[in-house]
Motif scaffolding. Structure first.
Motif, PDB file in Angstrom:
ATOM      1  N   VAL A   1       0.847  -1.194   0.000  1.00 32.97           N
ATOM      2  CA  VAL A   1       0.000   0.000   0.000  1.00 32.97           C
ATOM      3  C   VAL A   1       0.880   1.239   0.000  1.00 32.97           C
ATOM      4  O   VAL A   1       1.881   1.305   0.719  1.00 32.97           O
ATOM      5  CB  VAL A   1      -0.938   0.017   1.229  1.00 32.97           C
ATOM      6  N   SER A   2       0.513   2.222  -0.812  1.00 32.73           N
ATOM      7  CA  SER A   2       1.167   3.517  -0.787  1.00 32.73           C
ATOM      8  C   SER A   2       0.114   4.599  -0.906  1.00 32.73           C
ATOM      9  O   SER A   2      -1.074   4.318  -1.094  1.00 32.73           O
ATOM     10  CB  SER A   2       2.210   3.625  -1.908  1.00 32.73           C
ATOM     11  N   TRP A   3       0.551   5.839  -0.801  1.00 32.51           N
ATOM     12  CA  TRP A   3      -0.383   6.955  -0.827  1.00 32.51           C
ATOM     13  C   TRP A   3       0.363   8.222  -1.227  1.00 32.51           C
ATOM     14  O   TRP A   3       1.586   8.298  -1.140  1.00 32.51           O
ATOM     15  CB  TRP A   3      -1.057   7.115   0.535  1.00 32.51           C
ATOM     16  N   ASP A   4      -0.379   9.188  -1.713  1.00 32.25           N
ATOM     17  CA  ASP A   4       0.172  10.516  -1.936  1.00 32.25           C
ATOM     18  C   ASP A   4       0.086  11.247  -0.601  1.00 32.25           C
ATOM     19  O   ASP A   4      -1.024  11.499  -0.106  1.00 32.25           O
ATOM     20  CB  ASP A   4      -0.618  11.277  -2.998  1.00 32.25           C
ATOM     21  N   PRO A   5       1.217  11.587   0.022  1.00 35.40           N
ATOM     22  CA  PRO A   5       1.139  12.275   1.310  1.00 35.40           C
ATOM     23  C   PRO A   5       0.359  13.581   1.208  1.00 35.40           C
ATOM     24  O   PRO A   5       0.215  14.171   0.130  1.00 35.40           O
ATOM     25  CB  PRO A   5       2.615  12.541   1.643  1.00 35.40           C
ATOM     26  N   ARG A   6      -0.154  14.026   2.325  1.00 35.22           N
ATOM     27  CA  ARG A   6      -0.888  15.296   2.358  1.00 35.22           C
ATOM     28  C   ARG A   6      -0.061  16.398   1.699  1.00 35.22           C
ATOM     29  O   ARG A   6       1.157  16.482   1.839  1.00 35.22           O
ATOM     30  CB  ARG A   6      -1.244  15.679   3.788  1.00 35.22           C
ATOM     31  N   GLY A   7      -0.735  17.215   0.912  1.00 33.88           N
ATOM     32  CA  GLY A   7      -0.073  18.291   0.203  1.00 33.88           C
ATOM     33  C   GLY A   7       0.449  17.914  -1.164  1.00 33.88           C
ATOM     34  O   GLY A   7       0.910  18.789  -1.912  1.00 33.88           O
ATOM     35  N   ILE A   8       0.377  16.623  -1.526  1.00 35.67           N
ATOM     36  CA  ILE A   8       1.075  16.127  -2.714  1.00 35.67           C
ATOM     37  C   ILE A   8       0.106  15.490  -3.705  1.00 35.67           C
ATOM     38  O   ILE A   8      -0.806  14.744  -3.328  1.00 35.67           O
ATOM     39  CB  ILE A   8       2.143  15.076  -2.318  1.00 35.67           C
ATOM     40  N   GLY A   9       0.338  15.733  -4.989  1.00 36.40           N
ATOM     41  CA  GLY A   9      -0.269  14.946  -6.063  1.00 36.40           C
ATOM     42  C   GLY A   9      -1.772  14.862  -6.026  1.00 36.40           C
ATOM     43  O   GLY A   9      -2.494  15.863  -6.099  1.00 36.40           O
ATOM     44  N   ASN A  10      -2.274  13.623  -5.922  1.00 37.07           N
ATOM     45  CA  ASN A  10      -3.710  13.364  -5.990  1.00 37.07           C
ATOM     46  C   ASN A  10      -4.418  13.485  -4.647  1.00 37.07           C
ATOM     47  O   ASN A  10      -5.638  13.338  -4.585  1.00 37.07           O
ATOM     48  CB  ASN A  10      -3.955  11.960  -6.564  1.00 37.07           C
ATOM     49  N   SER A  11      -3.676  13.715  -3.572  1.00 33.42           N
ATOM     50  CA  SER A  11      -4.289  14.015  -2.281  1.00 33.42           C
ATOM     51  C   SER A  11      -4.644  15.497  -2.227  1.00 33.42           C
ATOM     52  O   SER A  11      -4.430  16.242  -3.195  1.00 33.42           O
ATOM     53  CB  SER A  11      -3.330  13.632  -1.146  1.00 33.42           C
ATOM     54  N   THR A  12      -5.226  15.951  -1.117  1.00 30.33           N
ATOM     55  CA  THR A  12      -5.432  17.385  -0.950  1.00 30.33           C
ATOM     56  C   THR A  12      -4.069  18.050  -1.067  1.00 30.33           C
ATOM     57  O   THR A  12      -3.195  17.859  -0.221  1.00 30.33           O
ATOM     58  CB  THR A  12      -6.074  17.696   0.407  1.00 30.33           C
ATOM     59  N   ALA A  13      -3.859  18.813  -2.144  1.00 22.89           N
ATOM     60  CA  ALA A  13      -2.514  19.196  -2.542  1.00 22.89           C
ATOM     61  C   ALA A  13      -2.277  20.691  -2.426  1.00 22.89           C
ATOM     62  O   ALA A  13      -3.186  21.504  -2.627  1.00 22.89           O
ATOM     63  CB  ALA A  13      -2.246  18.745  -3.984  1.00 22.89           C
ATOM     64  N   VAL A  14      -1.043  21.034  -2.113  1.00 15.54           N
ATOM     65  CA  VAL A  14      -0.604  22.429  -2.183  1.00 15.54           C
ATOM     66  C   VAL A  14      -0.495  22.805  -3.655  1.00 15.54           C
ATOM     67  O   VAL A  14       0.200  22.148  -4.425  1.00 15.54           O
ATOM     68  CB  VAL A  14       0.756  22.600  -1.475  1.00 15.54           C
ATOM     69  N   ASN A  15      -1.196  23.851  -4.050  1.00 15.41           N
ATOM     70  CA  ASN A  15      -1.159  24.332  -5.428  1.00 15.41           C
ATOM     71  C   ASN A  15      -1.306  25.847  -5.382  1.00 15.41           C
ATOM     72  O   ASN A  15      -2.347  26.365  -4.980  1.00 15.41           O
ATOM     73  CB  ASN A  15      -2.276  23.718  -6.268  1.00 15.41           C
ATOM     74  N   CYS A  16      -0.253  26.525  -5.764  1.00 15.84           N
ATOM     75  CA  CYS A  16      -0.194  27.970  -5.561  1.00 15.84           C
ATOM     76  C   CYS A  16      -0.511  28.777  -6.814  1.00 15.84           C
ATOM     77  O   CYS A  16      -0.246  29.983  -6.860  1.00 15.84           O
ATOM     78  CB  CYS A  16       1.182  28.344  -5.022  1.00 15.84           C
ATOM     79  N   PHE A  17      -1.070  28.109  -7.836  1.00 13.99           N
ATOM     80  CA  PHE A  17      -1.391  28.792  -9.089  1.00 13.99           C
ATOM     81  C   PHE A  17      -2.853  28.550  -9.448  1.00 13.99           C
ATOM     82  O   PHE A  17      -3.422  27.505  -9.128  1.00 13.99           O
ATOM     83  CB  PHE A  17      -0.488  28.306 -10.218  1.00 13.99           C
ATOM     84  N   ALA A  18      -3.416  29.502 -10.156  1.00 14.00           N
ATOM     85  CA  ALA A  18      -4.815  29.392 -10.557  1.00 14.00           C
ATOM     86  C   ALA A  18      -4.997  28.495 -11.771  1.00 14.00           C
ATOM     87  O   ALA A  18      -6.090  28.002 -12.025  1.00 14.00           O
ATOM     88  CB  ALA A  18      -5.379  30.783 -10.853  1.00 14.00           C
ATOM     89  N   SER A  19      -3.898  28.267 -12.544  1.00 20.40           N
ATOM     90  CA  SER A  19      -4.002  27.465 -13.748  1.00 20.40           C
ATOM     91  C   SER A  19      -2.633  26.908 -14.113  1.00 20.40           C
ATOM     92  O   SER A  19      -1.594  27.392 -13.637  1.00 20.40           O
ATOM     93  CB  SER A  19      -4.524  28.315 -14.920  1.00 20.40           C
ATOM     94  N   THR A  20      -2.640  25.902 -14.978  1.00 23.98           N
ATOM     95  CA  THR A  20      -1.384  25.350 -15.477  1.00 23.98           C
ATOM     96  C   THR A  20      -0.589  26.395 -16.238  1.00 23.98           C
ATOM     97  O   THR A  20       0.644  26.474 -16.125  1.00 23.98           O
ATOM     98  CB  THR A  20      -1.667  24.147 -16.396  1.00 23.98           C
TER      99      THR A  20
END
Length: 559
Positions: A142-161
């Protein structure tokens, strides 16, 4: 400001002296004795000071990740702040491969691929076949995307790609060279942090290793295992060590591969502004320099058919590399600047096959004035979101909020040049990798020790002798700082024994994870396939963000 701690030395001193009084296996006769513990037996009497969970374990509703996939996916809800379980919740993306041996399943092996910033939902499927065969038979992995990362609730500091791409293109690749680039670099990361604080400041303060270790314990509860079985690589080792000291009675078996010295990570738990950034405290610069030197020596000892950059001997090949770096400082080859090339070189040392052969090809292209062709991307794993957003801010949110760094951006140039005296080009790379942390907010909860709480079962620490990110000395330090650990030495090259396999290491890991048998003290294993010793392999293993240097800008310019 120059730092005397970076004065040149043939071999850097260990970060910390051995701590006396650690528990060790007692040999009653003058012979090699293997320490082991039967993992299915009763635990040692260990006091566990971690608070009893006050919320129910998450529910994991497993379903095939995509139609026909051998992996199952689920989403876990956990508190944003485990000290306030009634407050905001966040989501963790989780993935599982069921044990392949019918009727022989022992439990669950949790895997963290490092980073910080490695998305486990992508990297575990990519690397699943590298786990020892018996481990895959006996454990659900079992693995997971840690909090703040990837497909979990993620840190994202931009409005768009598009906005993220514009930010990335506005700063130097690799690291800055010259006053103009330094100003652009520092301004870019200040801008990034402002955007992060505006979008979700609450999340930004709760993505520490302490927070993630408590998430891991919630996931352990969710799968119904009374104790944790765990494999962590690179940054995953500091996560494992944190878990082992928060929840010592819950450790069944723990393999830590390519280690970070916990005292270096925490700056010895000091609240004072550190003199050195994280990666220099760890000795990553010296480790990268030593690994690069071996790359050039082995390349020079090989024919150009095996290593395209060979100049016919170790010294001539080292001189050729130094000449290329000097040339690139004033005459880039297209977008391949000196900073970008050094960054790409260090990252390419992580995976020996095919990384070292590919690196030699790229360096030879640059030597001949050609811009290297981009490497083909690995096929996506059979998961619903194989390419999640993994911007610099995700790795930065973990590293910078967790591990102290100098808070004045102006000191990093002098630190980089001092590091270059002892570690060459790699010294500049690893110094600037931490500079974005100069203005980053500190986590609400950071685990800073102690690191020697007696665990229910001993820990297996694996260290590779030539590692460009987490030097072997950090593995020795981890083994000393934990209350009960055994060091297994991997005589080889690259970052992690998992990605640079040794059948010997796999056998010892398998025995330990299955029944608790540790390798004899002082055991050393060799890498299966040394560099440049065989025909060029085809294909390769994708390491994604699990390479510790996730904060360093990608060399291809993607956000």
């Amino acid at each position: 400001m120059s730092d005397p701690a970076l004065a040149p030395a043939p071999a850097p001193a260990p970060i910390s002296a051995p701590v006396k009084g650690r528990r060790r296996c007692a040999a009653l006769i003058a012979a090699v004795v293997t320490c082991s513990t039967v993992l299915t037996g009763p635990d040692r009497a260990v006091a566990d000071g971690a608070p009893t969970p006050s919320v129910p374990a998450p529910t994991l509703d497993w379903k095939p990740c995509v139609q026909g996939s051998p992996f199952d996916c689920a989403t876990a809800k956990v508190p944003l702040d485990h000290r306030d379980p009634g407050g905001r919740t966040i989501e963790l993306a989780v993935i599982k491969h069921k044990a392949t041996g019918p009727g022989r399943r022992i439990g669950t092996l949790f895997f963290n691929p490092g980073g910080p910033g490695g998305p486990g939902t992508v990297q575990m499927p990519q690397n699943y076949e590298l786990f020892p065969r018996e481990v895959r038979e006996r454990f659900d992995v079992v693995s997971w995307d840690p909090r703040g990362i990837g497909n979990s609730t993620a840190v994202n500091c931009f409005a768009s790609t598009k906005e993220a791409e514009a930010w990335t293109s506005g700063k130097p690749a690799g690291f800055p060279v010259g006053a103009q680039q330094r100003a652009a670099w520092i301004a870019a990361y200040k801008e990034l942090i402002r955007g992060c604080q505006q979008r979700d400041p609450e999340l930004l303060r709760h993505v520490s290793t302490d927070d993630t270790a408590r998430d891991l314990d919630q996931l352990r509860r969710a799968v119904g295992d009374p104790q944790l079985t765990y494999l962590g690589i690179s940054y995953g080792t500091i996560l494992g060590a944190t878990y082992a000291n928060l929840f010592p009675a819950r450790v069944r078996a723990m393999v830590l591969d390519s280690n970070i010295d916990p005292l270096a990570w925490t700056n010895h738990a000091s609240d004072a502004d550190p003199r050195l950034p994280t990666f220099l405290r760890m000795g990553a610069d010296a480790g990268a320099a030593a690994t690069l030197d071996r790359f050039l020596a082995l390349c020079g000892s090989a024919t150009t058919a095996r290593c395209a950059f060979s100049a016919g001997g170790p010294k001539a090949t080292r001189d050729k590399f130094d000449q290329l770096m000097r040339r690139l400082r004033t005459h880039p080859v297209g977008a391949w600047t000196y900073g970008r090339t050094v960054g790409d070189t260090v990252n390419s040392l992580y995976v020996v096959h095919p990384g070292w052969t590919s690196l030699a090809d790229k360096l030879q292209d640059l030597w001949q004035g050609r811009a290297p062709e981009p490497a083909p991307l690995p096929p996506p794993p059979p998961v619903p979101h194989p390419n999640p957003y993994l911007g610099d801010e995700q790795a930065g949110a973990v590293l910078c909020s967790d591990s102290p760094n100098p808070r004045d951006p102006a000191v990093y140039d002098a630190l980089a040049e001092a590091a270059a005296v002892r570690a060459g080009d790699a010294g500049r790379f690893w110094t600037w990798a931490s500079e974005p942390c100069a203005t980053w907010p500190v986590a609400a909860h950071r685990y800073r020790g102690p690191w020697n709480r007696p665990t229910a079962h001993p820990v297996l620490v694996v260290g590779t002798t030539y590692d460009p990110a987490t030097p072997y000395r950090d593995a020795r330090a981890m083994a000393e700082e934990l209350a009960d650990a055994r060091l297994l030495t991997h005589d080889g090259y690259g970052h992690t024994a998992l990605i640079n396999p040794s059948s010997c290491v796999k056998e010892h890991e398998s025995r330990y994870l299955v029944d608790g048998t540790l390798p004899p003290a002082g055991t050393r294993c060799r890498q299966d396939t040394p560099p440049f010793s065989a025909p060029r392999p085809s294909g390769g293993v994708a390491t994604g963000g699990g390479a510790l240097a996730g904060l360093v800008p990608r060399h291809d310019g993607r956000p």
